[in-house]
Design an enzyme around this catalytic site. Structure first.
Site, PDB file in Angstrom:
ATOM      1  N   GLU A  11      -5.070  -8.351  -1.061  1.00  0.00           N
ATOM      2  CA  GLU A  11      -5.813  -8.401   0.209  1.00  0.00           C
ATOM      3  C   GLU A  11      -7.299  -8.224  -0.054  1.00  0.00           C
ATOM      4  O   GLU A  11      -7.673  -7.387  -0.881  1.00  0.00           O
ATOM      5  CB  GLU A  11      -5.369  -7.269   1.160  1.00  0.00           C
ATOM      6  CG  GLU A  11      -3.975  -7.403   1.668  1.00  0.00           C
ATOM      7  CD  GLU A  11      -3.557  -6.228   2.527  1.00  0.00           C
ATOM      8  OE1 GLU A  11      -4.419  -5.486   3.019  1.00  0.00           O
ATOM      9  OE2 GLU A  11      -2.332  -6.026   2.680  1.00  0.00           O
ATOM     10  N   GLU A  30       0.825  -1.214   0.000  1.00  0.00           N
ATOM     11  CA  GLU A  30       0.000   0.000   0.000  1.00  0.00           C
ATOM     12  C   GLU A  30       0.861   1.267   0.000  1.00  0.00           C
ATOM     13  O   GLU A  30       0.778   2.126   0.876  1.00  0.00           O
ATOM     14  CB  GLU A  30      -0.943  -0.016   1.221  1.00  0.00           C
ATOM     15  CG  GLU A  30      -1.889  -1.195   1.174  1.00  0.00           C
ATOM     16  CD  GLU A  30      -3.006  -1.097   2.185  1.00  0.00           C
ATOM     17  OE1 GLU A  30      -2.870  -0.384   3.181  1.00  0.00           O
ATOM     18  OE2 GLU A  30      -4.045  -1.752   1.961  1.00  0.00           O
TER      19      GLU A  30
HETATM   20  C1  BGP Z   1      -4.336  -2.848   4.932  1.00  0.00           C
HETATM   21  C2  BGP Z   1      -3.032  -3.479   5.347  1.00  0.00           C
HETATM   22  C3  BGP Z   1      -3.095  -4.740   6.079  1.00  0.00           C
HETATM   23  C4  BGP Z   1      -4.392  -5.008   6.829  1.00  0.00           C
HETATM   24  C5  BGP Z   1      -5.629  -4.414   6.195  1.00  0.00           C
HETATM   25  C6  BGP Z   1      -6.814  -4.353   7.124  1.00  0.00           C
HETATM   26  O1  BGP Z   1      -4.182  -1.493   5.156  1.00  0.00           O
HETATM   27  O2  BGP Z   1      -2.225  -3.693   4.187  1.00  0.00           O
HETATM   28  O3  BGP Z   1      -1.960  -4.722   6.921  1.00  0.00           O
HETATM   29  O4  BGP Z   1      -4.268  -4.715   8.178  1.00  0.00           O
HETATM   30  O5  BGP Z   1      -5.474  -3.173   5.635  1.00  0.00           O
HETATM   31  O6  BGP Z   1      -6.740  -3.160   7.875  1.00  0.00           O
HETATM   32  P1  BGP Z   1      -7.031  -3.201   9.449  1.00  0.00           P
HETATM   33  O7  BGP Z   1      -6.106  -4.232   9.981  1.00  0.00           O
HETATM   34  O8  BGP Z   1      -6.754  -1.826   9.945  1.00  0.00           O
HETATM   35  O9  BGP Z   1      -8.477  -3.611   9.568  1.00  0.00           O
END
Ligand code: BGP
Length: 485
Positions: free
Chosen positions: A386, A189
């Site tokens: 993701e 990201e």
């Molecule tokens: C993205 C990241 C991940 C993961 C996901 C979910 O920003 O790449 O690391 O955490 O989001 O976000 P969160 O864990 O804040 O729910």
């Protein structure tokens, strides 16, 4: 829905959110585990956390201030549990495991001339374990965990010198793991740095001398990461020539809140700078015209050398990956509409979509729309790095979680991915977020569970740490065995 047999189905995690043992075997503090656990009163109000991260607040963690807890230092103890966890991933049927390597385990302070052998040994064992089960491995080099010293001593990614520190780290990884790793993502990201240079690049605004404008700092730091990514791709062509190099962006697809022409124009400009910009730079290899207008309008003067421009142009990514959780409505300033939660930033509420309790709007068709849109624009193979749903789940004495909502979320998104491929979109694969419960990136909480596997820790890291298969584990396993959604 039939999927091409070579399509890779897998799962993703991040070192700073699973490993724990944050200071074991020579690893030094990274910016990630300096963020204390934040219990949100209103779970849809995520934005405030990032902007509240001051140097002073983060330094409290260096002194281990009473009353603050740092779940990312403990993670789910994957560092010691990785064999059991990878065995479970294989049992679930993962074809590919997307993991990240923690820079701070390899070069604890970033400026060492020699790597930390114990750090290399850990990742050598993890990758070997994956290969034992025939899994492919996708490695992210930077997943929000720039070593703290790089931030405190060198100014983080706002300092151009950090590019070469990162290149040294990448070279060490290619030397040690180049033969085993199947795909590389230099940054997770990468666009987050344009919003939060502290979270994305360990930049302490308090230490910046030449400007007090956060936008200037964010985009200059992001530029250095663009250049670093291009240099890593250039190095990969020499050291790991047949291994695809990808970008990874937090995708932020929006829909205009209404069909007024003014809204459409405002929406286009928002999509340009909040979505396309990051992909344009790394997939087309140049700063798009609209971004120059944006920078001028916002008095942002990026320091970009002619060498930078050549590097970007000659080292674009081989494939495009992104995280896709939700979409949101674009609501121009002068229009009315309400806000909701989103990935690290607040988002416009779409009245046609349901949302999770963190306010993330659920939009399976949006993944098909986004895949088509990106394929049409870049014609590079796509990878969903993701995708998943965070839910506050509790075992309550049982030994499984009946997560039908997660089965529905995954099934609906899988179906739309299949339709996108029928639309002609070329795809490599998909790694869900996440095969196993872990610590949330934004709030450092365990309560927001995404996994097919439940991990018995709570937000205060109390619990047995035992792993339990949720109902979705067997659903996914069956899907992999039968192809039936
Ligand atoms: C993205 C990241 C991940 C993961 C996901 C979910 O920003 O790449 O690391 O955490 O989001 O976000 P969160 O864990 O804040 O729910």
């Amino acid at each position: 829905m039939k999927f091409p047999k070579e399509f890779l189905w897998g799962g993703a995690t991040a070192a700073n959110q699973v490993e724990g043992q944050h200071d074991k075997d020579g690893r030094a503090m990274s910016i990630a585990e300096m963020i204390p656990y934040t219990k949100l009163k209103d779970r849809t109000k995520i934005g405030g956390i990032m902007t509240s991260l001051t140097k002073e607040k983060l330094l409290e963690s260096v002194e281990n201030k009473e009353g603050l807890s740092y779940p990312k230092r403990l993670g789910i103890n994957f560092y010691e549990n990785y064999k059991e966890d990878i065995k479970l991933f294989s049992e679930a049927g993962l074809d590919v495991y997307r993991m990240s390597i923690s820079w701070g385990r390899i070069y604890p302070n970033g400026d060492e001339s020699k790597p930390n052998e114990k750090g290399l040994e850990f990742y050598r064992n993890v990758i070997k374990e994956c290969k034992k089960y025939g899994m492919k491995v996708m490695v992210t080099l930077h997943h929000f965990d720039t070593p703290y010293t790089i931030g405190a001593k060198y100014g983080g990614w706002y300092n151009r010198d950090v590019i070469d520190m990162f290149l040294k780290y990448a070279k060490t990884l290619f030397e040690n793991f180049g033969k085993e790793v199947d795909y590389w993502l230099p940054f997770n990201e990468i666009n987050i740095t344009s919003f939060f240079a502290l979270f994305g690049g360990a930049v302490f605004m308090e230490d910046v001398k030449d400007t007090k404008d956060p936008k200037q700092v964010n985009y200059q730091s992001l530029h250095h990461q663009f250049v670093a990514q291009a240099k890593v791709i250039e190095l990969a062509k020499k050291m790991v020539p047949n291994t695809p190099m990808g970008c990874m962006v937090a995708n932020m697809t929006t829909y205009p809140i209404d069909c007024k022409p003014e809204t459409m124009m405002s929406w286009l400009q928002s999509e340009q700078m909040k979505k396309y910009f990051f992909y344009d730079v790394v997939a087309k290899g140049e700063y798009p015209t609209y971004s120059k207008v944006f920078f001028e309008k916002n008095n942002i003067e990026l320091k970009i050398t002619e060498d930078d421009r050549k590097l970007l142009k000659n080292n674009t990514v081989d494939f495009i990956s992104y995280s896709y959780y939700s979409t949101s409505a674009h609501i121009p300033e002068d229009s009315n509409g309400s806000k909701t939660g989103g990935n690290l930033v607040e988002a416009g509420k779409n009245p046609y979509l349901k949302a999770t309790e963190w306010g993330w709007q659920i939009d399976p068709i949006g993944i098909r729309y986004t895949l088509n849109d990106m394929w049409d624009r870049y014609h590079k193979p796509m990878f969903i790095a993701e995708n998943g749903i965070g839910v506050d789940e509790k075992l309550n004495g049982k030994d499984t979680i009946e997560d039908d909502y997660r089965i529905k979320y995954l099934r609906d998104h899988f179906e739309q991915i299949g339709l996108a491929m029928e639309d002609g979109v070329e795809m490599i694969g998909y790694t869900m977020w996440t095969p196993i419960d872990l610590v949330s990136a934004g709030t450092s909480e365990m309560s927001k569970r995404y996994g097919l596997i439940y991990v018995d820790y709570d937000d205060d890291h109390k619990g047995t740490g035992k792993r339990y298969k949720k109902k979705s584990f067997d659903w996914f396993k069956n899907f992999k065995e039968t192809g039936e959604l």
